[in-house]
Design a protein around this motif. Structure first.
Motif, PDB file in Angstrom:
ATOM      1  N   UNK A 293      42.897  25.060  91.342  1.00  0.00           N
ATOM      2  CA  UNK A 293      43.507  23.829  90.827  1.00  0.00           C
ATOM      3  C   UNK A 293      44.722  24.173  89.969  1.00  0.00           C
ATOM      4  N   UNK A 294      44.561  25.187  89.129  1.00  0.00           N
ATOM      5  CA  UNK A 294      45.649  25.618  88.248  1.00  0.00           C
ATOM      6  C   UNK A 294      46.845  26.130  89.052  1.00  0.00           C
ATOM      7  N   UNK A 295      46.565  26.956  90.071  1.00  0.00           N
ATOM      8  CA  UNK A 295      47.633  27.475  90.920  1.00  0.00           C
ATOM      9  C   UNK A 295      48.313  26.344  91.687  1.00  0.00           C
ATOM     10  N   UNK A 296      47.533  25.391  92.156  1.00  0.00           N
ATOM     11  CA  UNK A 296      48.078  24.271  92.926  1.00  0.00           C
ATOM     12  C   UNK A 296      48.979  23.361  92.121  1.00  0.00           C
ATOM     13  N   UNK A 297      48.979  23.547  90.800  1.00  0.00           N
ATOM     14  CA  UNK A 297      49.808  22.724  89.924  1.00  0.00           C
ATOM     15  C   UNK A 297      51.075  23.461  89.494  1.00  0.00           C
ATOM     16  N   UNK A 298      51.394  24.574  90.174  1.00  0.00           N
ATOM     17  CA  UNK A 298      52.600  25.326  89.827  1.00  0.00           C
ATOM     18  C   UNK A 298      53.853  24.596  90.314  1.00  0.00           C
ATOM     19  N   UNK A 299      54.637  24.144  89.385  1.00  0.00           N
ATOM     20  CA  UNK A 299      55.955  23.541  89.640  1.00  0.00           C
ATOM     21  C   UNK A 299      55.994  22.605  90.848  1.00  0.00           C
ATOM     22  N   UNK A 300      55.104  21.608  90.920  1.00  0.00           N
ATOM     23  CA  UNK A 300      55.159  20.691  92.069  1.00  0.00           C
ATOM     24  C   UNK A 300      56.370  19.774  91.983  1.00  0.00           C
ATOM     25  N   UNK A 301      56.882  19.407  93.137  1.00  0.00           N
ATOM     26  CA  UNK A 301      57.914  18.377  93.209  1.00  0.00           C
ATOM     27  C   UNK A 301      57.201  17.030  93.255  1.00  0.00           C
ATOM     28  N   UNK A 302      57.611  16.094  92.412  1.00  0.00           N
ATOM     29  CA  UNK A 302      56.955  14.785  92.369  1.00  0.00           C
ATOM     30  C   UNK A 302      58.000  13.684  92.243  1.00  0.00           C
ATOM     31  N   UNK A 303      57.539  12.448  92.293  1.00  0.00           N
ATOM     32  CA  UNK A 303      58.435  11.314  92.104  1.00  0.00           C
ATOM     33  C   UNK A 303      59.509  11.262  93.170  1.00  0.00           C
ATOM     34  N   UNK A 304      60.756  11.332  92.763  1.00  0.00           N
ATOM     35  CA  UNK A 304      61.880  11.289  93.693  1.00  0.00           C
ATOM     36  C   UNK A 304      62.418  12.676  94.033  1.00  0.00           C
ATOM     37  N   UNK A 305      61.740  13.706  93.560  1.00  0.00           N
ATOM     38  CA  UNK A 305      62.171  15.076  93.863  1.00  0.00           C
ATOM     39  C   UNK A 305      61.831  15.426  95.307  1.00  0.00           C
ATOM     40  N   UNK A 306      62.626  16.279  95.925  1.00  0.00           N
ATOM     41  CA  UNK A 306      62.318  16.731  97.270  1.00  0.00           C
ATOM     42  C   UNK A 306      62.245  15.588  98.256  1.00  0.00           C
ATOM     43  N   UNK A 307      61.352  15.722  99.233  1.00  0.00           N
ATOM     44  CA  UNK A 307      61.204  14.716 100.281  1.00  0.00           C
ATOM     45  C   UNK A 307      59.817  14.834 100.896  1.00  0.00           C
ATOM     46  N   UNK A 308      59.486  13.917 101.768  1.00  0.00           N
ATOM     47  CA  UNK A 308      58.287  14.057 102.610  1.00  0.00           C
ATOM     48  C   UNK A 308      58.802  14.336 104.013  1.00  0.00           C
ATOM     49  N   UNK A 309      58.576  15.545 104.486  1.00  0.00           N
ATOM     50  CA  UNK A 309      59.157  15.958 105.758  1.00  0.00           C
ATOM     51  C   UNK A 309      58.514  15.243 106.941  1.00  0.00           C
ATOM     52  N   UNK A 310      59.344  14.928 107.911  1.00  0.00           N
ATOM     53  CA  UNK A 310      58.856  14.397 109.184  1.00  0.00           C
ATOM     54  C   UNK A 310      58.208  15.508 109.992  1.00  0.00           C
ATOM     55  N   UNK A 311      58.812  16.682 109.943  1.00  0.00           N
ATOM     56  CA  UNK A 311      58.305  17.890 110.603  1.00  0.00           C
ATOM     57  C   UNK A 311      58.189  18.960 109.523  1.00  0.00           C
ATOM     58  N   UNK A 312      56.989  19.515 109.361  1.00  0.00           N
ATOM     59  CA  UNK A 312      56.763  20.465 108.260  1.00  0.00           C
ATOM     60  C   UNK A 312      57.625  21.713 108.353  1.00  0.00           C
TER      61      UNK A 312
END
Length: 317
Positions: A293-312
């Protein structure tokens, strides 16, 4: 309350709301696509049933992603004129795998959700958890709401991913740079209780190390010659398709496959933790879940940061 006091209060409230709005949550998809997590679980279970080794690969994919600029699915991006892919650095060659499973999950998710709502970064994080569970390990609530990066960095991957030749001080420092402590280091290294390693990653240890069980070394040499056979595989512990604590028993017997494995039990500060996890598997399971859980919380992009890819595998343009 004077005007300045009112403004300060508004800033504090808005800051609090913003932090809350963009923090990760295990319930992120509960209302926007309640079938997202069951879909990931279904595809992962089928993939692990078909090939047990893929479970370890999906777990490592999450690790390899998070250690390079945070958990943002940058590991999934194919090389292009604008993407310096993280798939090609030596630590990831033939080690970073499971991409087709992620592609399959992505296709199923988008079909079931009916829209582009689940990020590739979240898929990688949940697939890692579901892989561990499918191989008999612990479960945990994955925090969700990550978004996907629009960049990747081979240079950063070479610099940040821990190497199989690292000694204990180097490993401790590597994890410290990610905000992870010694307990996280030992617990997450316990992920090597599943899967295999390639000959080139452990050749130096089985031919040159002094802190190695001689019978174990001889057995490993049978499939890893001094020259050639670089991609030949050996199990990281005696039960590579079952998530247990055999990895730590191996270390106490000087049968750690990688130099970086045996470094955890070499007369240093992590010896006691190795013994604890060897004797009390439930403590290992609990700590592993917390560290994931701790590792999975390393510098995530959230809100309007980044994007949701159509193709990974590619950035949306």
């Amino acid at each position: 309350m004077d005007f300045r006091g009112l403004i300060l209060l508004q800033i504090i409230v808005l800051s609090s709301l913003a932090t809350k709005a963009f923090s990760l949550s295990p319930y992120y998809y509960q209302n926007i696509c309640p079938q997202a997590l069951p879909t990931i679980k279904k595809v992962v279970q089928a993939a692990v049933y078909k090939e047990r080794r893929i479970g370890a690969s999906l777990l490592r994919l999450h690790f390899q992603d998070c250690f390079v600029n945070g958990c943002d699915a940058s590991i999934l991006l194919d090389p292009s004129s604008t993407i310096d892919s993280e798939k090609s650095p030596r630590p990831n060659q033939n080690s970073a795998r499971g991409f087709k499973v992620i592609d399959e999950i992505k296709a199923e998710i988008d079909k079931i959700c009916g829209r582009l709502v689940v990020s590739c970064a979240d898929i990688v994080a949940v697939a890692a958890r579901d892989s561990v569970v499918a191989l008999g390990g612990p479960s945990w609530k994955v925090l969700l709401g990550r978004r996907d990066s629009t960049t990747a960095s081979r240079t950063q991957a070479d610099a940040d991913l821990p190497a199989p030749l690292m000694d204990l001080p180097a490993l401790i420092n590597n994890f410290k740079n990610q905000g992870l402590n010694e307990r996280d280091l030992v617990a997450l290294s316990g992920g090597h209780t599943i899967g295999f390693a390639q000959c080139f990653t452990f050749r130096n240890r089985i031919y040159n190390a002094t802190n190695i069980d001689p019978v174990f070394a001889e057995n490993r040499r049978a499939t890893c010659p001094r020259t050639g056979g670089d991609t030949n595989l050996a199990p990281l512990d005696p039960t590579p398709a079952r998530f247990d604590n055999a990895y730590f028993n191996n270390l106490v017997k000087q049968r750690g496959l990688l130099i970086s494995d045996q470094a955890l039990f070499s007369g240093g500060s992590t010896d006691d933790l190795v013994n604890t996890y060897r004797l009390y598997p439930h403590v290992f399971w609990n700590d592993f879940a917390k560290s994931m859980i701790k590792m999975g919380n390393l510098k995530p992009l959230t809100g309007n940061q980044g994007q949701i890819r159509t193709n990974c595998r590619t950035v949306n343009y």
